[in-house]
Design a protein around this motif. Sequence first.
Motif, short mmCIF file in Angstrom:
data_model
loop_
_atom_site.label_atom_id
_atom_site.label_comp_id
_atom_site.label_asym_id
_atom_site.label_seq_id
_atom_site.Cartn_x
_atom_site.Cartn_y
_atom_site.Cartn_z
N HIS A 80 -14.36 4.20 7.59
CA HIS A 80 -14.11 3.83 6.20
C HIS A 80 -14.35 2.33 5.99
CE1 HIS A 80 -12.12 3.45 2.29
NE2 HIS A 80 -12.18 4.77 2.22
N CYS A 121 0.82 -1.22 0.00
CA CYS A 121 0.00 0.00 0.00
C CYS A 121 0.85 1.26 0.00
CB CYS A 121 -0.96 0.01 1.18
SG CYS A 121 -0.17 0.30 2.78
N PHE A 129 -10.48 2.62 -3.70
CA PHE A 129 -10.99 1.44 -3.02
C PHE A 129 -12.30 0.94 -3.62
CE2 PHE A 129 -13.20 -0.52 0.77
CZ PHE A 129 -12.39 -1.65 0.82
N LEU A 169 -13.71 -8.68 1.55
CA LEU A 169 -13.40 -7.88 0.38
C LEU A 169 -13.23 -8.79 -0.83
CD1 LEU A 169 -10.77 -5.38 1.84
CD2 LEU A 169 -13.23 -5.04 1.53
N ARG A 222 -13.30 -2.73 -4.71
CA ARG A 222 -13.42 -3.78 -3.68
C ARG A 222 -14.41 -3.40 -2.58
NH1 ARG A 222 -7.75 -4.86 -1.37
NH2 ARG A 222 -8.56 -6.92 -0.90
N CYS A 223 -15.00 -2.23 -2.68
CA CYS A 223 -15.81 -1.69 -1.60
C CYS A 223 -17.25 -2.20 -1.63
CB CYS A 223 -15.82 -0.16 -1.65
SG CYS A 223 -16.76 0.61 -0.34
N TYR A 244 -12.88 0.22 4.22
CA TYR A 244 -11.62 -0.54 4.22
C TYR A 244 -11.15 -0.82 5.66
CZ TYR A 244 -6.71 -1.72 3.44
OH TYR A 244 -5.48 -2.35 3.44
N TYR A 303 -4.26 2.99 1.97
CA TYR A 303 -4.68 2.06 0.92
C TYR A 303 -4.21 2.58 -0.44
CZ TYR A 303 -7.54 -0.94 -2.07
OH TYR A 303 -7.96 -1.85 -3.02
#
Length: 322
Positions: free
Chosen positions: A247, A49, A289, A273, A292-293, A249, A228
Amino acid sequence: MIDKEKLLEVKNLKKYFTADKKQVLRAVDDISFDVYKGETLGLVGESGCGKSTAGRTINNLYNATSGQVIYNGEDILVKRSPDEIKDMNKKMQMIFQDPYSSLDPRLTVLEIISEGIRNHYPDLNKEERQVKVIELLELVGLNKKHANRYPHEFSGGQRQRIGIARALAVEPEFIIADEPIAALDVSIQAQIVNLLKELQQEKGLTYLFIAHDLSMVKHISDRIAVMYLGGLVELTDSEELYSDPLHPYTQALLSAIPIPNPVIERSRERVILTGDVPDPSNPPSGCRFRTRCPAAMDICAKVLPTWREVKKQHYVACHLYE
């Protein structure tokens, strides 16, 4: 924490790597945060990341693409004289991830630790340097018998203690710990974290503690920043992050940490995810993100969310809170 004095200000820091003329890897892409004197700021996120790159760029081991790193009111990324660089290196030290490759196998422990002392305290003679090295070894849980041994004679945990002693040798104010427990056995990780906490209290140190394990970061960090794909997505106090992650994530990372109570563990909902982390040289449009969110919306593909204070001292970059 906001009443404390700022030691470090990172402003719009970017570090790009160019693989070829067409491909640019945005390892660190416009991150900003402060570190206060005497605190530990945890910087967490998945492997790749950009958190380790951020730490090395802050410490000037990598040349920043743009942005500022202001230490005690001075931008340390601007061109400086050799004496100024030497002075900054004394104030800011680094503990590296791999205790096996970060120590020179050809040198004894005494030589490894005394190298910095010799550079920054040239008035000390050989005997005085040796006394200082033994004091440092005892400070990190080793002893004078270890001074004349070589790195290969030690376990991973002992090597990391040597790395910590080396960082402390020049009496720094600020230490960047780049995943210092990632390569160690779980049983040893807690020992190293507890050692770092004790040293912080004893010497008034300030840490940037980089890790991918959120459960361990909680034990040492006053505040935690979540990263991220090159950018920050959330930053707040440690307790606040664990009790009210905003968030998606962060919520997913926290849901992956097992809870020792089997009743709670069975009843809680995991955030799974989907997909892989995108290529940082070709990130998604809008929010990085979003691919994958589980809460992605149409706007997420079009507009990069802004970094904002949603609650007192709780910052997040997410369209859900705009």
